[in-house]
Design an enzyme around this catalytic site. Sequence first.
Site, short mmCIF file in Angstrom:
data_model
loop_
_atom_site.label_atom_id
_atom_site.label_comp_id
_atom_site.label_asym_id
_atom_site.label_seq_id
_atom_site.Cartn_x
_atom_site.Cartn_y
_atom_site.Cartn_z
N PRO A 117 0.77 -1.24 0.00
CA PRO A 117 0.00 0.00 0.00
C PRO A 117 0.81 1.29 0.00
O PRO A 117 0.26 2.35 -0.26
CB PRO A 117 -0.79 -0.11 1.31
CG PRO A 117 0.06 -0.95 2.19
CD PRO A 117 0.72 -1.94 1.28
N ASP B 231 4.45 2.50 -10.92
CA ASP B 231 3.21 3.27 -10.81
C ASP B 231 3.39 4.37 -9.77
O ASP B 231 4.41 4.42 -9.09
CB ASP B 231 2.08 2.35 -10.38
CG ASP B 231 1.46 1.62 -11.55
OD1 ASP B 231 1.71 2.02 -12.69
OD2 ASP B 231 0.72 0.65 -11.31
N LYS C 47 -0.54 6.19 -13.96
CA LYS C 47 -1.80 6.79 -14.41
C LYS C 47 -2.34 7.57 -13.21
O LYS C 47 -2.87 6.98 -12.28
CB LYS C 47 -2.81 5.68 -14.78
CG LYS C 47 -2.56 5.04 -16.10
CD LYS C 47 -3.74 4.15 -16.49
CE LYS C 47 -3.53 2.68 -16.28
NZ LYS C 47 -2.29 2.04 -16.49
N GLY D 71 1.15 -0.81 -7.17
CA GLY D 71 0.72 -0.59 -5.79
C GLY D 71 -0.23 -1.69 -5.35
O GLY D 71 -0.97 -2.25 -6.16
N GLY D 72 -0.19 -2.02 -4.07
CA GLY D 72 -1.12 -3.01 -3.52
C GLY D 72 -0.89 -4.38 -4.13
O GLY D 72 0.25 -4.85 -4.24
N ASP D 73 -1.98 -5.01 -4.52
CA ASP D 73 -1.90 -6.30 -5.22
C ASP D 73 -2.20 -6.05 -6.69
O ASP D 73 -3.12 -5.29 -7.02
CB ASP D 73 -2.94 -7.27 -4.62
CG ASP D 73 -2.84 -8.63 -5.28
OD1 ASP D 73 -2.10 -9.48 -4.75
OD2 ASP D 73 -3.46 -8.84 -6.35
N MET E 299 -10.89 3.99 -4.58
CA MET E 299 -11.10 4.93 -5.69
C MET E 299 -12.47 5.61 -5.59
O MET E 299 -13.11 5.88 -6.60
CB MET E 299 -10.97 4.21 -7.04
CG MET E 299 -9.59 3.68 -7.32
SD MET E 299 -9.42 2.97 -8.97
CE MET E 299 -10.24 1.41 -8.76
C1 LIG Z 1 -6.01 1.77 -9.01
S1 LIG Z 1 -6.40 1.31 -7.37
C2 LIG Z 1 -5.13 0.14 -7.09
C3 LIG Z 1 -5.36 -0.73 -5.87
C4 LIG Z 1 -4.19 -1.65 -5.57
N1 LIG Z 1 -3.97 -2.58 -6.65
C5 LIG Z 1 -4.34 -2.39 -4.25
O1 LIG Z 1 -4.48 -3.62 -4.25
O2 LIG Z 1 -4.29 -1.72 -3.22
C6 LIG Z 1 -5.90 2.73 -6.49
C7 LIG Z 1 -6.71 2.99 -5.23
O3 LIG Z 1 -6.25 2.16 -4.16
C8 LIG Z 1 -6.42 2.85 -2.94
N2 LIG Z 1 -5.11 3.01 -2.30
C9 LIG Z 1 -3.95 2.49 -2.71
N3 LIG Z 1 -2.96 2.78 -1.85
C10 LIG Z 1 -3.52 3.51 -0.85
C11 LIG Z 1 -3.04 4.11 0.36
N4 LIG Z 1 -1.76 3.99 0.74
N5 LIG Z 1 -3.92 4.76 1.14
C12 LIG Z 1 -5.20 4.87 0.80
N6 LIG Z 1 -5.72 4.34 -0.32
C13 LIG Z 1 -4.91 3.66 -1.14
C14 LIG Z 1 -7.06 4.19 -3.25
O4 LIG Z 1 -8.46 4.04 -3.17
C15 LIG Z 1 -6.63 4.39 -4.69
O5 LIG Z 1 -7.47 5.29 -5.36
#
Ligand SMILES: C[S@@+](CC[C@H](N)C(=O)[O-])C[C@H]1O[C@@H](n2cnc3c(N)ncnc32)[C@H](O)[C@@H]1O
Length: 238
Positions: free
Chosen positions: A13, A36, A58, A89-91, A171
């Site tokens: 995250p 990213d 993006k 980011g994230g998964d 999002m």
């Molecule tokens: C395109 S999505 C990607 C999500 C990512 N693949 C995941 O599994 O966390 C992007 C959204 O993830 C959330 N996000 C990702 N990192 C974050 C963080 N550190 N704090 C809060 N929201 C986060 C927000 O809602 C952001 O708009």
Amino acid sequence: MTIHPVTLIGGGPGAWDLITLRGARALEEAEVILTDHLGPELSRIVDVRDKEVIDVAKLPYGRSVAQEETNRLLVEYALAGRKVARLKGGDPFVFGRGFEEVQHLTAHGVACEVIPGVTSAVSVPAAAGVPVTHRGVTHAFTVVSGHVAPGEGLVDWSALARVGGSIVVVMGVRHVAAITAALIGAGLPRDTPATAVMEGTTLAQRSVTGSVETLAADMTRAEISSPAVYVIGEVARL
Ligand SMILES: C[S@@+](CC[C@H](N)C(=O)[O-])C[C@H]1O[C@@H](n2cnc3c(N)ncnc32)[C@H](O)[C@@H]1O
């Protein structure tokens, strides 16, 4: 020439040390890294001086590299024999368009190894002290994208209002007022607790807690902007 598999890595995250050991090792081995805007700061994990780093972010409603261009670069570098890592980011498979990249690589004869990541959908609420499940409180959580307004996307918000578990929205900053109104309109009690967390797990983390009825105003007052996750459900009261 050897064609190496591309490694698709979930970076977690935001905090640099929330990437997996396997993900960090793959970054070390890479020659080219496509990054990213969300996720960990690369230079905290590897020495980037001997690597080619390409920003293909993006930004929401801002500067953006088209997905087709990212796909094209991945194939081009892989077919040139470079060791390519794609850091997300994230998964990679949670609203990350990761599987589109796997499909594109596969269609061009390039193998892809996927290394999962810690998704913000669970870890960001946790960083603010909110578990998405809790024994005796909720036995379900739904992760949903709020990037389009209710009625315009694929999400059945009125069904969600009846599921009864935690609703985790990613999002969803721009449409928070419409989303919470849709849930209340479909019968979700107005006093259902809700917490929003911005920049979770980073030094800039900020959160606010209220109810589904007050969430939009609470977020405005607390200056919660993207990237943020909000959780609607009894777990937000814990
Ligand atoms: C395109 S999505 C990607 C999500 C990512 N693949 C995941 O599994 O966390 C992007 C959204 O993830 C959330 N996000 C990702 N990192 C974050 C963080 N550190 N704090 C809060 N929201 C986060 C927000 O809602 C952001 O708009």
